[in-house]
Write a protein that holds these residues in place. Structure first.
Motif, short mmCIF file in Angstrom:
data_model
loop_
_atom_site.label_atom_id
_atom_site.label_comp_id
_atom_site.label_asym_id
_atom_site.label_seq_id
_atom_site.Cartn_x
_atom_site.Cartn_y
_atom_site.Cartn_z
N LEU A 23 11.15 -10.11 -11.47
CA LEU A 23 12.48 -9.49 -11.37
C LEU A 23 12.29 -8.20 -10.62
CD1 LEU A 23 13.32 -9.82 -15.22
CD2 LEU A 23 14.31 -11.14 -13.06
N PRO A 24 13.48 -7.67 -9.90
CA PRO A 24 13.53 -6.55 -9.14
C PRO A 24 13.08 -5.36 -10.26
CG PRO A 24 15.43 -7.75 -8.92
CD PRO A 24 14.77 -8.43 -9.98
N PRO A 25 12.17 -4.49 -9.35
CA PRO A 25 11.65 -3.45 -10.30
C PRO A 25 12.56 -2.44 -10.83
CG PRO A 25 11.23 -2.96 -8.03
CD PRO A 25 11.88 -4.60 -7.99
N ARG A 26 12.33 -1.48 -11.50
CA ARG A 26 13.13 -0.28 -12.20
C ARG A 26 13.41 0.62 -10.94
NH1 ARG A 26 10.65 2.07 -17.57
NH2 ARG A 26 12.82 2.97 -17.47
N LEU A 27 14.51 1.51 -11.23
CA LEU A 27 14.85 2.30 -10.37
C LEU A 27 13.66 3.12 -9.21
CD1 LEU A 27 17.42 3.65 -8.76
CD2 LEU A 27 17.49 5.32 -10.76
N PRO A 28 13.06 4.15 -10.09
CA PRO A 28 12.13 4.64 -9.37
C PRO A 28 11.16 3.89 -8.47
CG PRO A 28 11.70 5.28 -11.73
CD PRO A 28 12.69 4.16 -11.45
N MET A 29 10.77 2.59 -8.59
CA MET A 29 10.05 1.84 -7.60
C MET A 29 11.24 1.17 -6.73
SD MET A 29 7.66 0.52 -6.20
CE MET A 29 6.23 1.02 -7.49
N LEU A 30 12.28 0.97 -6.67
CA LEU A 30 13.38 0.62 -6.00
C LEU A 30 13.51 1.87 -4.84
CD1 LEU A 30 15.95 -1.23 -7.90
CD2 LEU A 30 14.53 -2.06 -6.46
N LEU A 31 13.60 3.14 -5.49
CA LEU A 31 13.67 4.09 -4.56
C LEU A 31 12.41 4.30 -3.57
CD1 LEU A 31 15.34 6.68 -7.15
CD2 LEU A 31 16.37 5.71 -5.16
N GLY A 81 0.94 -1.29 -0.05
CA GLY A 81 -0.08 -0.02 0.02
C GLY A 81 0.92 1.17 0.01
N LEU A 82 1.88 1.11 0.73
CA LEU A 82 2.81 2.50 0.89
C LEU A 82 3.63 2.56 -0.54
CD1 LEU A 82 4.25 1.76 4.45
CD2 LEU A 82 2.56 3.61 3.74
N VAL A 83 3.56 1.82 -1.37
CA VAL A 83 4.40 2.13 -2.79
C VAL A 83 3.41 1.89 -3.78
CG1 VAL A 83 6.80 1.41 -1.88
CG2 VAL A 83 5.20 -0.26 -2.83
N GLY A 84 2.01 1.89 -3.53
CA GLY A 84 1.03 1.59 -4.62
C GLY A 84 0.99 0.21 -5.43
N ARG A 85 1.28 -0.75 -4.58
CA ARG A 85 1.17 -1.88 -5.17
C ARG A 85 0.61 -2.92 -4.38
NH1 ARG A 85 2.48 0.64 -8.80
NH2 ARG A 85 4.34 0.43 -10.58
#
Length: 398
Positions: free
Chosen positions: A45-53, A27-31
């Protein structure tokens, strides 16, 4: 057995260390919770940079390498922008000696503090506006709080606490978390030295912000519960507003912990206090009132990962009723966060554009706005074009 060197294992370990469930983190990251589970189990797979941040921000990870295992990248270098005048404000807060000179009378000092708060709420570049007055105002308030006596000293300490609250807002979402803690701590000390329950209640509201930012949810709740017990909501409008704001802070802590029942019970108490103050009421500098409660309800639903309810509340909230550019911008960003949770990227970009028109500084320094602009800037069509324009306006580069 899961390999501890994998991204999923590191994500799980950091999530558990932060005391967050999968639904809360999602919920805090919109997923969704299933998305978090799939990352942890290696099915995605690991998400892209914006989601990692965004994951690093909500898990209080300062270096992205702790999450990815790759080369070092300080999270704050991307998600938090330093204001050009921050050094002068930082020097004024760190000052150990009381500035020399005669104290400012309490009436004059109170007027100066009121003017500074008005600058914060009425400007579209609020950080730039208050940075011009904060160092001098801190010196005036520190000098008066030290050199006045009796009742005048207590009143000066109350004003000093208000200046530190403003400094905390100025410093928020910049790469200097130690200064945010320092401002919150000194504000509480000033309020306690003044022995003023109403001032302590407000100091608790601001202290709870830094506790929640550090994932210390229990500490945030405790400081608010203790402080709200000091004020009498039946005494007058001022104490009712400060009591109501404390309940709102308690609600925000519970929502970040995924505790829906407790969150809404506290919000109901805050909303009841606001309604008793009147439909058009807004505290002159705290901005507590019915409009603020409606705006924070969007945050609560989003944190609880209830996208449909979050969007419904966002779409029915009257953000114009908030008599503050920075508060309207912050509320619009929260509405954008709700729409992102609901996969409404077009609506989210529209709301972020509205927020930018309200306050450039608020959007420029808000981590969610910065990471979303970065995340969507590679999308085709209108969404990508709007995201690229927003990224350019707030100084975010991928």
């Amino acid at each position: 057995m899961t390999d501890p060197a994998t991204f999923g294992a590191r994500l799980r370990a950091h999530r558990q260390r932060a005391g967050k469930t999968r639904p809360v983190l999602g919920g805090l990251v919109g997923r969704s919770a299933e998305w978090v589970k799939a990352l942890e189990n290696g099915r995605l797979l690991p998400p892209r940079l914006p989601m990692l941040l965004r994951l690093a921000e909500v898990l209080d990870i300062s270096d992205l390498a702790d999450l990815t295992g790759d080369q070092s990248l300080p999270v704050a270098s991307v998600t938090r922008a330093g204001h050009p005048d921050v050094d002068a404000v930082a020097a004024a807060i760190r000052r150990g000696k009381v500035p020399v000179g005669e104290p400012t009378s309490v009436d004059v000092l109170r007027g100066l503090v009121d003017q500074a708060w008005a600058l914060w709420h009425r400007s579209t570049v609020e950080r730039t506006a208050v940075a011009a007055v904060l160092p001098g105002l801190l010196a005036d308030a520190q000098r008066s709080a030290r050199r006045l006596d009796g009742l005048a000293r207590r009143q000066a300490l109350i004003e000093l606490a208000r200046v530190y609250h403003l400094a905390q807002l100025y410093l928020a979402h910049q790469p200097y978390p130690e200064l945010v803690w320092l401002a919150a701590d000194r504000a509480m000390l000033a309020a306690q030295d003044a022995d003023d329950p109403a001032a302590i209640a407000v100091a608790a509201w601001y202290y709870a912000h830094v506790y929640r930012g550090a994932n210390q949810i229990d500490a945030a709740e405790q400081v608010l519960v203790d402080a709200s017990g000091l004020v009498d909501p039946a005494a007058d409008a001022e104490q009712l507003a400060r009591w109501g704001q404390a309940q709102l802070g308690i609600a925000l802590g519970h929502s970040k912990a995924g505790q829906a029942g407790k969150a809404w019970r506290a919000w109901d108490a805050a909303e009841d206090a606001a309604s008793r103050l009147g439909n058009r009421y807004a505290h002159p500098w705290l901005m507590f009132g019915p409009a603020a409660c409606a705006a924070y309800a969007v945050t609560i639903e989003t944190d609880l990962c209830r996208p449909g309810e979050a969007v419904r509340r966002a779409d029915t909230a009257d953000f114009r009723a908030l008599p503050s550019h920075t508060r309207r911008a912050a509320a619009l960003i929260e509405a954008a966060r709700a729409h992102m949770l609901n996969r409404g990227e077009v609506a989210a970009m529209h709301l972020l554009g509205r927020a930018l028109r309200e306050s450039v500084d608020t959007v420029r320094h808000q981590p969610f706005a910065r990471t979303v602009a970065l995340e969507l800037s590679n999308r085709p069509g209108t969404v990508g074009e709007d995201a690229r324009e927003l990224a350019l306006a707030i100084g975010v580069t991928g």
